[in-house]
Design a protein around this motif. Structure first.
Motif, mmCIF file in Angstrom:
data_model
loop_
_atom_site.group_PDB
_atom_site.id
_atom_site.type_symbol
_atom_site.label_atom_id
_atom_site.label_comp_id
_atom_site.label_asym_id
_atom_site.label_seq_id
_atom_site.Cartn_x
_atom_site.Cartn_y
_atom_site.Cartn_z
ATOM 1 N N SER A 188 -5.120 -7.458 -4.793
ATOM 2 C CA SER A 188 -6.054 -6.316 -4.987
ATOM 3 C C SER A 188 -5.431 -5.203 -4.313
ATOM 4 O O SER A 188 -5.365 -4.146 -4.997
ATOM 5 C CB SER A 188 -7.210 -6.563 -4.203
ATOM 6 N N GLU A 189 -4.559 -5.090 -3.364
ATOM 7 C CA GLU A 189 -4.093 -3.845 -2.782
ATOM 8 C C GLU A 189 -2.817 -3.305 -3.850
ATOM 9 O O GLU A 189 -2.710 -2.115 -3.808
ATOM 10 C CB GLU A 189 -3.631 -4.166 -1.376
ATOM 11 N N LYS A 239 0.830 -1.170 0.047
ATOM 12 C CA LYS A 239 0.005 0.079 0.002
ATOM 13 C C LYS A 239 0.616 1.209 0.115
ATOM 14 O O LYS A 239 1.328 1.788 -1.127
ATOM 15 C CB LYS A 239 -1.099 0.207 1.184
ATOM 16 N N GLN A 251 -8.000 -0.532 0.109
ATOM 17 C CA GLN A 251 -8.024 -0.775 -1.313
ATOM 18 C C GLN A 251 -8.498 0.588 -1.855
ATOM 19 O O GLN A 251 -9.770 0.914 -1.663
ATOM 20 C CB GLN A 251 -8.785 -2.138 -1.927
#
Length: 429
Positions: free
Chosen positions: A164-165, A51, A339
């Motif tokens: 997804s991140e 992230k 996300q």
């Protein structure tokens, strides 16, 4: 061996290993304490790797779990860039070798904590192809970040939390992103197909292409990746490929040790894995969780969550230093994922066979209505879903519904009935 060990060795400079260091000292152990890590870095926080670290220009030191000098203050001998390569539980020694190569040496112990974590699975046939990465370590993240330049074509193989991140971070860096998931929805393992489908709309809402229900045959490119070859014969052009298809516990070094290895080191409820004074924690450990008993039985489970690593590390010091007072592990599982501009939170034990119903939010009381603009900070567009099993609330999942989630996470501790869950939901809608 005495009930209270003298020399304690923690193998794995991971989150669980770092917390074990503090836990051992907090439990009153003032004898020799050694931390062994395979990487050249002191323990650091992994969640930001997919992230904030990818989206920004963070200095790696910002990820450190402890301030400079903390291990000196705790009187810890730290051995970095050092691999554990063998364990003799009879002689009570660990064989270690330099990561750069060289002869092994023996490190003696009275008490041992195995915190070696897990390694990312790679995509077969991609060895030596530049531009193909997994994400597990700080060095992995740094290499991926170099390739996240505006306009780069990024293919993410695997639509779980890490994939997804990474997709969200790549999009934030101005990349063209495709997420490839063999299942029919992202996040199926953590959320189930229905909620995975709903949360998966975050990708399309943010301009990320989803390729669902089709596998990957391999990558194309002799020296550097050029495309991902799909099982249906299509190709996805790519300048960078990030593979997020799960992890494998780092237990190969324990072969021949006599410990029970079965998708991790099998432990009892106190995190002890057989021989007195030998414990395992974090991603490498399979531990019974007392909370899971009424829902999933008392079999040991391996959990790859940040919270479990922290809790294991905190518990192991007390149990190792004072085994006569050892406490069983008992905790409501919890994981979160950031996300795009959304936060996903899960507590409990969701299962594919559970019934799912939205309990809090603009579509509460149903499961078929669409959830508009799921990533919006508008509280009217957030929701919390409950998972029902045998008349009880087994888990909850929240999307941008932090306050309701806190209330339901607390409720889960008592294994509430579904009626109790509905009663709480009524006070929050």
């Amino acid at each position: 061996m005495p009930n209270t060990p003298n020399r304690i060795v923690i193998v794995g400079a991971s989150l669980a290993g770092a917390r074990a260091v503090h836990s051992v000292r907090s439990a009153g152990h003032d004898g020799p304490l050694t931390l062994i890590g395979a990487e050249p870095h002191l323990p650091y926080d992994r969640p930001p790797l997919s992230k904030e670290f990818l989206t920004g220009d963070n200095d790696p030191s910002s990820l450190a779990l402890d301030p400079d000098g903390a291990y000196d203050e705790l009187d810890v001998e730290v051995m970095l860039s050092t691999h554990a390569v063998g364990l003799d539980t009879d002689a009570r020694t660990i064989a270690v070798a330099p990561a750069a190569g060289g002869s092994a040496e023996m490190v003696p112990f009275d008490g041992l904590v195995i915190a070696t974590g897990a390694a990312a699975r790679s995509l077969p046939g991609t060895e030596g192809v530049r531009g193909v990465h997994t994400l597990r370590t700080l060095d992995d993240a740094a290499a991926i970040r170099e390739g996240l330049v505006a306009g780069a074509r990024v293919a993410v193989v695997g639509g779980g939390f890490i994939g997804s991140e990474v997709a969200a971070s790549a999009k934030a860096r101005g990349c063209e992103v495709t997420v490839i998931e063999a299942a029919r929805a992202p996040l199926v393992r953590g959320l189930g197909a229905e909620m995975g489908t709903r949360v998966g709309t975050l990708h399309s809402q943010n301009g990320v292409e989803l390729r669902l229900g089709v596998g990957v045959d391999g990558v194309l490119g002799t020296d550097r990746v050029e495309a991902v070859a799909m099982a249906d014969g299509s190709r996805i052009p790519a300048d960078l490929v990030v593979v997020g298809i799960g992890v494998v516990p780092n237990t190969a070094w324990l072969e021949g040790s006599g410990l029970q290895i079965d998708n991790g080191v099998v432990c009892d409820e106190t995190l002890c894995c057989g021989p007195p004074g030998v414990y395992a924690v974090g991603d490498a450990a399979r531990v019974p969780n007392g909370w899971l008993g009424p829902l999933a039985g008392s079999e040991p489970v391996r959990v790859e969550h940040w919270t479990a690593a922290v809790e294991h590390g905190m518990a192991v010091g007390r149990n190792l230093v004072a085994p006569a007072e050892a406490q069983p592990y008992n905790s409501v599982p919890f994981v979160w994922s950031d996300q795009y501009d959304a936060r996903i939170q899960i507590a409990g034990h969701p299962d594919a066979g559970d019934d799912v119903e939205v309990l809090v939010g603009s579509v509460a009381g149903g499961t078929n209505a669409s959830i508009p603009n799921a990533g919006s900070p508008d509280p009217g567009r957030s929701f919390l879903a409950g998972y029902r099993r045998n008349g009880r609330l087994s888990a909850v999942m929240a999307l941008d519904a932090i306050r309701p989630f806190v209330r339901f996470r607390r409720l889960l501790a008592s294994h509430p009935s579904w009626d109790e869950a509905l009663e709480l939901a009524a006070t929050l809608n």
